[in-house]
Design a protein around this motif. Structure first.
Motif, PDB file in Angstrom:
ATOM      1  N   PRO A 116      -5.486  -6.454  -5.103  1.00 27.16           N
ATOM      2  CA  PRO A 116      -5.498  -6.510  -3.636  1.00 27.16           C
ATOM      3  C   PRO A 116      -5.955  -7.888  -3.154  1.00 27.16           C
ATOM      4  CG  PRO A 116      -7.315  -5.156  -4.429  1.00 27.16           C
ATOM      5  CD  PRO A 116      -6.573  -5.611  -5.638  1.00 27.16           C
ATOM      6  N   ARG A 171     -16.835  -4.493   1.535  1.00 22.12           N
ATOM      7  CA  ARG A 171     -16.625  -5.529   0.513  1.00 22.12           C
ATOM      8  C   ARG A 171     -15.206  -5.514  -0.038  1.00 22.12           C
ATOM      9  NH1 ARG A 171     -21.767  -3.423  -0.828  1.00 22.12           N
ATOM     10  NH2 ARG A 171     -20.859  -2.071  -2.391  1.00 22.12           N
ATOM     11  N   GLY A 172     -14.436  -4.494   0.336  1.00 23.86           N
ATOM     12  CA  GLY A 172     -13.036  -4.413  -0.097  1.00 23.86           C
ATOM     13  C   GLY A 172     -12.878  -3.943  -1.536  1.00 23.86           C
ATOM     14  N   THR A 173     -13.905  -3.297  -2.099  1.00 25.72           N
ATOM     15  CA  THR A 173     -13.809  -2.846  -3.488  1.00 25.72           C
ATOM     16  C   THR A 173     -13.143  -1.482  -3.621  1.00 25.72           C
ATOM     17  OG1 THR A 173     -16.078  -2.090  -3.241  1.00 25.72           O
ATOM     18  CG2 THR A 173     -15.765  -4.141  -4.409  1.00 25.72           C
ATOM     19  N   LEU A 196      -1.182   4.396  -1.434  1.00 26.31           N
ATOM     20  CA  LEU A 196      -2.406   4.437  -0.630  1.00 26.31           C
ATOM     21  C   LEU A 196      -2.114   4.916   0.787  1.00 26.31           C
ATOM     22  CD1 LEU A 196      -4.211   1.151  -1.726  1.00 26.31           C
ATOM     23  CD2 LEU A 196      -4.815   3.488  -2.324  1.00 26.31           C
ATOM     24  N   ARG A 204      -8.200  -7.369 -14.674  1.00 22.16           N
ATOM     25  CA  ARG A 204      -8.495  -5.951 -14.440  1.00 22.16           C
ATOM     26  C   ARG A 204      -7.205  -5.163 -14.206  1.00 22.16           C
ATOM     27  NH1 ARG A 204     -11.533  -5.100  -8.992  1.00 22.16           N
ATOM     28  NH2 ARG A 204      -9.392  -5.386  -8.313  1.00 22.16           N
ATOM     29  N   SER A 256      -8.313  -8.682  -1.293  1.00 22.09           N
ATOM     30  CA  SER A 256      -9.771  -8.880  -1.288  1.00 22.09           C
ATOM     31  C   SER A 256     -10.366  -8.951  -2.701  1.00 22.09           C
ATOM     32  CB  SER A 256     -10.434  -7.748  -0.528  1.00 22.09           C
ATOM     33  OG  SER A 256     -10.147  -6.525  -1.169  1.00 22.09           O
ATOM     34  N   THR A 257      -9.575  -8.794  -3.718  1.00 19.46           N
ATOM     35  CA  THR A 257      -9.940  -8.733  -5.151  1.00 19.46           C
ATOM     36  C   THR A 257     -10.802  -7.512  -5.490  1.00 19.46           C
ATOM     37  OG1 THR A 257     -11.921 -10.141  -5.121  1.00 19.46           O
ATOM     38  CG2 THR A 257      -9.807 -11.252  -5.482  1.00 19.46           C
ATOM     39  N   GLY A 258     -11.757  -7.181  -4.664  1.00 22.00           N
ATOM     40  CA  GLY A 258     -12.524  -5.947  -4.851  1.00 22.00           C
ATOM     41  C   GLY A 258     -13.347  -5.906  -6.124  1.00 22.00           C
ATOM     42  N   LEU A 259     -14.222  -6.879  -6.312  1.00 24.81           N
ATOM     43  CA  LEU A 259     -15.093  -6.878  -7.500  1.00 24.81           C
ATOM     44  C   LEU A 259     -16.501  -6.429  -7.124  1.00 24.81           C
ATOM     45  CD1 LEU A 259     -14.173 -10.295  -9.162  1.00 24.81           C
ATOM     46  CD2 LEU A 259     -13.148  -8.063  -9.573  1.00 24.81           C
ATOM     47  N   TYR A 260     -17.154  -5.789  -8.076  1.00 26.99           N
ATOM     48  CA  TYR A 260     -18.554  -5.396  -7.877  1.00 26.99           C
ATOM     49  C   TYR A 260     -19.431  -6.553  -8.322  1.00 26.99           C
ATOM     50  CZ  TYR A 260     -16.506  -0.823  -7.336  1.00 26.99           C
ATOM     51  OH  TYR A 260     -15.749   0.212  -6.903  1.00 26.99           O
ATOM     52  N   CYS A 264      -6.384   2.775  -6.074  1.00 24.16           N
ATOM     53  CA  CYS A 264      -5.081   2.598  -6.730  1.00 24.16           C
ATOM     54  C   CYS A 264      -5.083   3.154  -8.157  1.00 24.16           C
ATOM     55  CB  CYS A 264      -4.708   1.114  -6.789  1.00 24.16           C
ATOM     56  SG  CYS A 264      -4.334   0.421  -5.193  1.00 24.16           S
ATOM     57  N   CYS A 287       2.085   1.725  -3.635  1.00 24.26           N
ATOM     58  CA  CYS A 287       1.139   2.282  -4.612  1.00 24.26           C
ATOM     59  C   CYS A 287       0.503   3.579  -4.122  1.00 24.26           C
ATOM     60  CB  CYS A 287       0.097   1.248  -5.024  1.00 24.26           C
ATOM     61  SG  CYS A 287      -0.867   0.583  -3.705  1.00 24.26           S
ATOM     62  N   SER A 341     -13.405  -6.880   5.712  1.00 20.92           N
ATOM     63  CA  SER A 341     -13.533  -8.166   5.033  1.00 20.92           C
ATOM     64  C   SER A 341     -12.191  -8.881   4.997  1.00 20.92           C
ATOM     65  CB  SER A 341     -14.039  -7.975   3.614  1.00 20.92           C
ATOM     66  OG  SER A 341     -13.110  -7.250   2.853  1.00 20.92           O
ATOM     67  N   VAL A 368      -2.816  -3.335  -9.783  1.00 23.89           N
ATOM     68  CA  VAL A 368      -2.857  -3.853  -8.409  1.00 23.89           C
ATOM     69  C   VAL A 368      -3.925  -4.937  -8.282  1.00 23.89           C
ATOM     70  CG1 VAL A 368      -3.170  -3.263  -5.971  1.00 23.89           C
ATOM     71  CG2 VAL A 368      -2.161  -1.591  -7.516  1.00 23.89           C
ATOM     72  N   GLU A 374     -10.360  -0.347  -2.258  1.00 27.26           N
ATOM     73  CA  GLU A 374      -8.890  -0.343  -2.344  1.00 27.26           C
ATOM     74  C   GLU A 374      -8.422  -0.357  -3.796  1.00 27.26           C
ATOM     75  OE1 GLU A 374      -6.935  -3.371  -0.091  1.00 27.26           O
ATOM     76  OE2 GLU A 374      -4.947  -2.740  -0.761  1.00 27.26           O
ATOM     77  N   ALA A 375      -9.058  -1.225  -4.605  1.00 30.72           N
ATOM     78  CA  ALA A 375      -8.639  -1.321  -6.013  1.00 30.72           C
ATOM     79  C   ALA A 375      -8.903  -0.010  -6.749  1.00 30.72           C
ATOM     80  CB  ALA A 375      -9.386  -2.470  -6.683  1.00 30.72           C
ATOM     81  N   ASP A 431     -24.677  -0.285 -11.147  1.00 31.30           N
ATOM     82  CA  ASP A 431     -24.518  -1.210 -10.027  1.00 31.30           C
ATOM     83  C   ASP A 431     -25.736  -1.149  -9.100  1.00 31.30           C
ATOM     84  OD1 ASP A 431     -23.252  -3.053  -8.412  1.00 31.30           O
ATOM     85  OD2 ASP A 431     -22.101  -1.566  -7.311  1.00 31.30           O
ATOM     86  N   ARG A 485       0.830  -1.215   0.000  1.00 32.49           N
ATOM     87  CA  ARG A 485       0.000   0.000   0.000  1.00 32.49           C
ATOM     88  C   ARG A 485       0.861   1.260   0.000  1.00 32.49           C
ATOM     89  NH1 ARG A 485      -4.768  -1.970   4.216  1.00 32.49           N
ATOM     90  NH2 ARG A 485      -5.962  -3.138   2.678  1.00 32.49           N
ATOM     91  N   ARG A 537      -9.194  11.664  -5.609  1.00 37.45           N
ATOM     92  CA  ARG A 537     -10.247  11.243  -4.669  1.00 37.45           C
ATOM     93  C   ARG A 537     -11.451  12.175  -4.721  1.00 37.45           C
ATOM     94  NH1 ARG A 537      -7.800   8.176   0.569  1.00 37.45           N
ATOM     95  NH2 ARG A 537      -6.325   6.906  -0.584  1.00 37.45           N
ATOM     96  N   VAL A 553      -8.760   2.670   2.812  1.00 35.11           N
ATOM     97  CA  VAL A 553      -8.452   1.405   2.127  1.00 35.11           C
ATOM     98  C   VAL A 553      -8.688   0.208   3.027  1.00 35.11           C
ATOM     99  CG1 VAL A 553      -6.739   2.376   0.589  1.00 35.11           C
ATOM    100  CG2 VAL A 553      -6.026   1.521   2.806  1.00 35.11           C
TER     101      VAL A 553
END
Lengths: 277, 413
Positions: free
Chosen positions: A84, B232-234, A53, A149, A86-90, B240, A51, B413, A82, B236-237, B21, A48, B245, B409
């Motif tokens: 992460p 949900r951890g979305t 963050l 992605r 958690s993958t972070g998908l919608y 990046c 990159c 989860s 990146v 963070e991606a 979404d 982090r 922001r 970030v």
């Protein structure tokens, strides 16, 4: 090979906890670097930091462009991919929509993004699943989507946080093969993992992190030579023989919340282990 | 070179993705489109129908009444009989004094349902007057209905007794009892036009509805797009990516504002439909006549209010690590809107001081009330417009500050 990233004495503190402690490293173009360490070693925090963050509490991280000039962090993000942990998908979007969202934010037109995605998807045996919603995806499918992605804009540097965590043997192998393919194409990858054997299979260079510090940085043979051991596993054990800290990062919560929580948490100071409540 | 076009493209991409979404969840569509659109038509159509059915049901009830004491004349008996009241007679309890309202043991009769009410009647023969009391149970529907019917018929009976007495003394009832009378049609004397009256009537609840719906409909998308993403951890991606922001916030804001704005708009459309087609012409609710300027200022007021509320809700939601935490913060926040909104409904608009138009939430509600009455007072408009703009910018600044938090970030989860 030319330098891509430099980290100079980088420290990251969260309250009293030092998550990363004075880390210095150089990353050159074309490096495939394994960042290996146990839980709480500081790998994710380091990624982090790399990159942008997190801002370092001390030290600096510099990105060097191809002409040797130093660039600000948002320049790096344009060239960064990146994945992460958690993958972070919608989950209400399809795999392709997830990928396209990121490619558009990278300024890539949809046709280019699709061509590039399809190419990598075929090597991951995933092309048929691109138009499926990600809600019901297995961990492996999610990981593949996140990987596609991250690759859609042709990044110069790829940061992977536990990319094979929870994957079956075949899927994990496909991911490793993709990373190897990227190496052949001259890409730079930082590959964070718990698993030493995996790092050894994929990476040319291994950085062992423990308690927020870099304990060793070199090729597998250099690590074994440095520790006088005959296997990478023994080298790792030798380098991380001190007790791993239990990192409990202080949550960013208000003083009132903290006080209230501690008031309502029964104290276990005077109880023996196994004693009934 | 300016990167404004690229940033605008980013904002548009983020907003579009958020909308796609969000609307892919059918429950959201119901909440955002169907409910706001149908709530007023259903209310205007279903409520009178339910009330009518209830009234018909109550009217059809046959109720048992006990009359204790002196028997009334035939007039009252016939009135009771016509009103489906079955009467039986008994003597007054021996222990009763001059106060007929003391239930004594008779409350059990009503509790058991033997009778729905007891009418105690006592005639004073010296001056031919009557004393009465009605024992009833106000928490029992049938007993309450019996009480109402008894009162109604006693009033008619009393009127006939008064008229008889007046006639016996050679007096005219109307001249004696109603010596000061309104001349002509009362409604015709009101100089406010029907449209003005309609504007006034609508100004009593439309601003409240707009404020409450904006605030409440923005809660769920605000949470989903911030704390939900963290959980949900979305996020963070996305963080990046080469996206500022502030642009991420702007995209999300645009999506939430579009969702709650659509809800408010559809609710107003539903209300206009209900007022136009579901109320009869004698109803006080009619369509007001508004100038174009009033309509434009009304919409500007809603827009500024939406900017402020949505930015504030996004800022609070993004501070939370989970949907649950955000819900427990934003849920009670609706009180912050409802209280000032209710308060604003009671402020007299005639001769109102300018400072009222500087108070957050209250200012927009007062502005909407004035505009629905087609009153465009430029001094007031300037005060509420600039004060609301200031609050909206402050809320946006606060939200931008929250979006720059480093711990964004981190997820549970």
């Amino acid at each position: 090979m030319s330098t891509l990233l430099t980290s100079q004495g980088v420290t990251k503190e969260f309250g009293d906890v030092v998550a990363v402690d004075g880390v210095s490293l150089n990353l050159s173009r074309g490096d495939i670097v394994g960042l290996v360490g146990g839980n709480g070693a500081g790998k994710t925090t380091m990624l982090r930091l790399l990159c942008g963050l997190y801002r370092p509490s001390n030290g600096s991280i510099t990105f060097h462009s191809a002409d040797g000039s130093k660039k600000p962090i948002h320049e790096l993000r344009q060239r960064l991919g990146v994945v992460p942990e958690s993958t972070g998908l919608y989950h209400r979007l399809t795999a392709w929509e997830n990928i396209r969202y990121h490619s558009r934010l990278h300024g890539i037109d949809d046709d280019t993004a699709w061509t590039r995605t399809l190419r990598f998807a075929k090597s991951l045996d995933f092309a048929e699943d691109l138009h499926r919603h990600t809600r019901g995806f297995s961990r492996g499918m999610r990981q593949k989507t996140a990987l596609l992605r991250a690759l859609v804009h042709g990044p110069e540097i790829l940061l992977l946080d536990e990319p094979t965590g929870g994957l079956d043997v075949t899927s994990a192998r496909m991911v490793r093969e993709l990373v190897s393919k990227l190496r052949d194409e001259g890409g730079t990858v930082i590959y964070s993992t718990h698993h030493l054997a995996e790092a050894q299979m994929v990476c040319d260079r291994i950085i062992i992190m423990h308690n927020g510090q870099i304990r060793s940085d070199g090729t597998p043979s250099e690590l074994m030579h440095e520790t006088g051991t005959d296997s990478l596993e023994n080298a790792y054990v030798s380098l991380t023989s001190d007790i791993a800290r239990a990192v409990i990062k202080e949550e960013s919560e208000t003083r009132i919340s903290k006080m209230w929580r501690s008031l309502l948490t029964p104290s276990s100071k005077n109880k023996e282990v196994g004693e009934d409540e | 070179m300016s990167d404004a076009p690229m940033r605008l493209r980013h904002i548009r991409t983020i907003a579009w993705k958020e909308l796609v979404d969000f609307v892919r969840d059918w429950r959201t569509l119901v909440a955002v489109i169907v409910i706001p659109l149908l709530i007023f038509p259903l209310l205007f159509f279903a409520l009178p129908m339910v009330l009518q059915m209830e009234a018909a049901e109550r009217g059809a009830m046959e109720l048992d009444i006990i009359i204790q004491g002196d028997e009334p004349g035939d007039v009252l008996r016939e009135l009771f009989s016509a009103d489906k009241l079955n009467i039986s007679f008994e003597a007054l309890p021996e222990e009763i004094g001059i106060d007929l309202s003391v239930p004594l043991n008779d409350s059990e009769v009503i509790k058991r349902g033997d009778a729905q009410a007891i009418l105690r009647l006592q005639n004073n023969a010296t001056n031919n007057t009557w004393a009465y009391a009605i024992l009833h149970d106000s928490t029992d529907e049938r007993s309450s209905e019996a009480y109402s019917r008894l009162l109604h018929n006693l009033a008619i009976w009393e009127e006939s007794l008064v008229n008889q007495t007046l006639e016996a003394h050679g007096l005219d009832a109307e001249e004696t009892l109603d010596p000061v009378q309104w001349s002509g049609d009362i409604d015709a004397a009101d100089i406010a036009s029907d449209a003005e009256q309609a504007g006034w009537a609508l100004s009593l609840f439309i601003p409240l509805i707009v404020a409450m719906w904006t605030a409440s409909s923005a809660i769920q998308p605000s949470i989903d797009m911030t704390a939900g993403e963290r959980e949900r951890g979305t996020l963070e991606a996305v963080l990046c990516l080469p996206v500022k922001r502030f642009d991420l916030l702007a995209g999300k804001w645009l999506a939430v504002a579009a969702i709650s704005g659509t809800g408010v708009l559809l609710q107003v459309v539903g209300l206009i439909f209900a007022v136009s087609y579901l109320t009869d012409s004698s109803s006080f609710l009619q369509m007001p006549e508004l100038s174009t300027l009033s309509i434009l200022l009304f919409l500007a007021g809603i827009l500024l209010f939406t900017v402020m509320v949505v930015a504030f809700e996004l800022a609070l939601a993004v501070r939370s690590r989970s949907v649950k935490e955000a819900g427990s913060v934003l849920g009670p926040m609706i009180i912050l809107i409802i209280f000032p909104a209710l308060f604003a409904q009671f402020i007299n608009l005639d001769g109102i001081e300018g400072f009222w138009f500087t108070i957050p939430v209250v200012n927009i509600l007062l502005a909407m009330r004035e505009l629905l009455m087609d009153r465009v007072i430029f001094g007031h408009v300037a005060i509420w417009f600039f004060s609301s703009l200031f609050y909206a910018l402050m809320a946006a600044w606060y939200a931008a500050k929250q979006f720059n938090r480093e711990d964004l970030v981190e997820s549970i989860s």
